[in-house]
Scaffold this motif. Structure first.
Motif, mmCIF file in Angstrom:
data_model
loop_
_atom_site.group_PDB
_atom_site.id
_atom_site.type_symbol
_atom_site.label_atom_id
_atom_site.label_comp_id
_atom_site.label_asym_id
_atom_site.label_seq_id
_atom_site.Cartn_x
_atom_site.Cartn_y
_atom_site.Cartn_z
ATOM 1 N N ARG A 14 0.813 -1.223 0.000
ATOM 2 C CA ARG A 14 0.000 0.000 0.000
ATOM 3 C C ARG A 14 0.848 1.276 0.000
ATOM 4 O O ARG A 14 0.573 2.184 -0.775
ATOM 5 C CB ARG A 14 -0.912 0.002 1.222
ATOM 6 C CG ARG A 14 -1.709 1.276 1.383
ATOM 7 C CD ARG A 14 -2.774 1.163 2.445
ATOM 8 N NE ARG A 14 -3.544 2.393 2.556
ATOM 9 C CZ ARG A 14 -4.641 2.538 3.305
ATOM 10 N NH1 ARG A 14 -5.082 1.513 4.017
ATOM 11 N NH2 ARG A 14 -5.275 3.685 3.336
ATOM 12 N N TYR A 15 1.851 1.330 0.847
ATOM 13 C CA TYR A 15 2.616 2.564 1.017
ATOM 14 C C TYR A 15 3.907 2.486 0.203
ATOM 15 O O TYR A 15 4.766 1.644 0.475
ATOM 16 C CB TYR A 15 2.928 2.798 2.496
ATOM 17 C CG TYR A 15 1.696 2.831 3.356
ATOM 18 C CD1 TYR A 15 0.872 3.952 3.367
ATOM 19 C CD2 TYR A 15 1.335 1.726 4.135
ATOM 20 C CE1 TYR A 15 -0.280 3.978 4.141
ATOM 21 C CE2 TYR A 15 0.191 1.745 4.915
ATOM 22 C CZ TYR A 15 -0.613 2.872 4.915
ATOM 23 O OH TYR A 15 -1.752 2.897 5.679
ATOM 24 N N ASP A 34 0.341 6.904 -0.296
ATOM 25 C CA ASP A 34 -0.684 5.905 0.016
ATOM 26 C C ASP A 34 -1.425 5.586 -1.271
ATOM 27 O O ASP A 34 -2.253 6.364 -1.741
ATOM 28 C CB ASP A 34 -1.655 6.457 1.068
ATOM 29 C CG ASP A 34 -2.637 5.404 1.569
ATOM 30 O OD1 ASP A 34 -2.794 4.359 0.894
ATOM 31 O OD2 ASP A 34 -3.260 5.630 2.626
ATOM 32 N N THR A 35 -1.125 4.441 -1.865
ATOM 33 C CA THR A 35 -1.703 4.083 -3.165
ATOM 34 C C THR A 35 -3.190 3.769 -3.073
ATOM 35 O O THR A 35 -3.857 3.679 -4.098
ATOM 36 C CB THR A 35 -0.957 2.880 -3.768
ATOM 37 O OG1 THR A 35 -1.068 1.757 -2.869
ATOM 38 C CG2 THR A 35 0.508 3.205 -3.990
ATOM 39 N N GLN A 36 -3.700 3.587 -1.862
ATOM 40 C CA GLN A 36 -5.126 3.298 -1.694
ATOM 41 C C GLN A 36 -5.922 4.536 -1.264
ATOM 42 O O GLN A 36 -7.094 4.440 -0.933
ATOM 43 C CB GLN A 36 -5.309 2.167 -0.681
ATOM 44 C CG GLN A 36 -4.722 0.840 -1.157
ATOM 45 C CD GLN A 36 -4.931 -0.288 -0.156
ATOM 46 O OE1 GLN A 36 -5.833 -0.236 0.666
ATOM 47 N NE2 GLN A 36 -4.090 -1.308 -0.235
ATOM 48 N N ARG A 37 -5.245 5.684 -1.243
ATOM 49 C CA ARG A 37 -5.933 6.941 -0.919
ATOM 50 C C ARG A 37 -5.583 8.007 -1.958
ATOM 51 O O ARG A 37 -5.168 9.107 -1.648
ATOM 52 C CB ARG A 37 -5.565 7.417 0.491
ATOM 53 C CG ARG A 37 -6.201 6.604 1.601
ATOM 54 C CD ARG A 37 -5.819 7.155 2.958
ATOM 55 N NE ARG A 37 -6.302 8.520 3.160
ATOM 56 C CZ ARG A 37 -7.505 8.820 3.660
ATOM 57 N NH1 ARG A 37 -8.338 7.863 4.009
ATOM 58 N NH2 ARG A 37 -7.856 10.072 3.820
ATOM 59 N N CYS A 42 1.994 10.620 2.895
ATOM 60 C CA CYS A 42 1.959 10.309 4.322
ATOM 61 C C CYS A 42 3.393 10.125 4.794
ATOM 62 O O CYS A 42 4.326 10.115 3.989
ATOM 63 C CB CYS A 42 1.123 9.054 4.602
ATOM 64 S SG CYS A 42 1.693 7.567 3.758
ATOM 65 N N VAL A 95 2.231 4.996 10.634
ATOM 66 C CA VAL A 95 1.860 5.818 9.483
ATOM 67 C C VAL A 95 1.152 7.069 10.000
ATOM 68 O O VAL A 95 0.206 6.972 10.782
ATOM 69 C CB VAL A 95 0.939 5.053 8.512
ATOM 70 C CG1 VAL A 95 0.704 5.878 7.249
ATOM 71 C CG2 VAL A 95 1.537 3.691 8.161
#
Length: 412
Positions: A14-15, A34-37, A42, A95
């Protein structure tokens, strides 16, 4: 010790690590995406134990999970949000929200190099008024920061207020693990103290004990540094007594407050942030002191990377303009005529801010620097020309064209 993570490394699927921001005795700090946000930035704090024996790692994870749950419950605009804690193989991470801005140690350095003077009394009082409610908030939740200094207070570009970063509470638990590791004699209790020499009070440095008034002590030292432009070691005499009055003259009111915050014995200090806050607020409301926002008249120049490795963010243009207005007029009329007038550019502030937001998603925190630098060097630039210049700043040509399409300027 575990090796440093390379840019592009994915943590927890993810990060994505972008770059190393800093490294210290407790581990490393990385800027990550953050690839999911939606690619939000971050901060990943990695705590690196020198001893990777399984019992130590298990105890580390247990304590970190407990502390992370406490920190996760903090919800204050002037505290970076603790987003998650995670482990990957032998690595332990926390995180956090990424704060775009500059530390007050950086701002002070810029003040001293450009304006040749530190922060004023009014600015420091406002700074205290902004930070004391934050301390009251964490102390009410039985959390002590333990590591307050100008390095760990940032001026948030988004809020135009100081933000308290880098809590020492997790470091404290980490060092407790090491101190209890009898197999490693280098990790003594004395070596497990969290805080900075000069800023941290005697009880914290000598015995590793911290109270709410310990944070007030460190806040008082930080205020002295901003007022005098001198590091703590220059303000302490050989008997470790504070000698700062020869460097700056402030009101008797503020002098009395600072002296009580800096009392050597904890019992002689204010016991809560609310006590100090009430005094400052009452004096301010009675007209006894004048306060001004601490972010005004701060001008940032120089390299796009600051002294601690964080991408630099210039202040909003409105702040810079207000700073220019506050300065004395230029006596040489020819030079004065060379300065661009306030409305020489046809670019609306809303469009500039929109460009800033969009560019950030392509080049990261350097967007603010690139944008402000372009506008400073080209005061007559048009919106179309600005977009073309910014497209050239994006290394990937395809992404540059994507940025241009997002702005969707009308064709003439």
């Amino acid at each position: 010790m575990l090796p440093e993570l390379n840019p592009g490394t994915s943590i927890n699927s993810r990060y994505q690590i972008q770059r190393l921001l800093g490294q210290g005795g407790f581990g490393r700090t990385y800027l990550a995406v953050d690839t999911q946000r939606f690619g939000d930035y971050c901060v990943l704090k990695e705590f690196v134990p020198a001893n990777t024996a399984e019992p130590v790692l298990l105890k580390s994870r247990e304590l970190f999970e407990r502390e992370a749950k406490i920190l996760y419950q903090l919800n204050h605009p002037q505290i970076p949000k603790f987003l998650a804690w995670l482990t990957e193989k032998q690595r332990i991470f926390i995180v956090q929200e990424y704060i775009e801005g500059d530390s007050y140690s950086r701002l002070l350095g810029d003040r001293l190099s450009i304006q040749k003077k530190p922060f004023s009394e009014a600015e420091v009082i406002q700074w205290l008024l902004d930070l004391l409610p934050v301390l009251e908030y964490i102390h009410q939740r039985n959390i002590i920061h333990r590591d307050i200094s100008p390095d760990n207070v940032m001026l948030s570009r988004k809020l135009s207020k100081p933000v308290l970063i880098d809590f020492g509470v997790v470091k404290q638990k980490f060092t407790q693990i090491l101190a209890g590791d009898s197999s490693n004699p280098s990790h003594s209790v004395a070596g497990s103290v969290v805080g900075k020499v000069g800023y941290s009070p005697p009880e914290q440095i000598r015995m590793g004990r911290s109270y709410p008034c310990s944070d007030l002590y460190a806040l008082g030292v930080s205020a002295l540094v901003l007022l005098t432009g001198k590091m703590p070691r220059l303000l302490l005499d050989q008997s470790f007594q504070w000698q700062w009055k020869s460097y700056v003259k402030v009101s008797d009111f503020l002098t009395q407050i600072l002296e009580k915050m800096l009392a050597e014995r904890p019992a002689y200090r204010y016991q809560s942030a609310r006590e100090v806050l009430n005094l400052l607020q009452s004096q301010s409301s009675s007209g006894g002191i004048n306060v001004t926002p601490s972010h005004q008249n701060v001008r940032i120049h120089g390299d796009p990377v600051n002294k601690v490795g964080l991408p630099e963010t210039k202040l909003p243009k409105e702040t810079k303009e207000s700073s220019r207005k506050s300065q004395k007029p230029i006596q040489n009329t020819e030079k004065a005529n060379e300065l661009p007038a306030e409305n020489t550019t046809s670019i609306k502030p809303e469009f500039v801010e929109y460009c800033r937001r969009e560019l950030t998603s392509f080049v990261g925190p350097f967007a603010s620097f690139v944008l402000e630098d372009t506008l400073d060097k080209n005061p007559q630039i048009t919106p179309e020309q600005l977009v073309e210049v910014l497209v050239e700043k994006i290394p990937d040509q395809r992404r540059g064209q994507e940025f241009k399409k997002r702005l969707n300027l009308p064709r003439h």
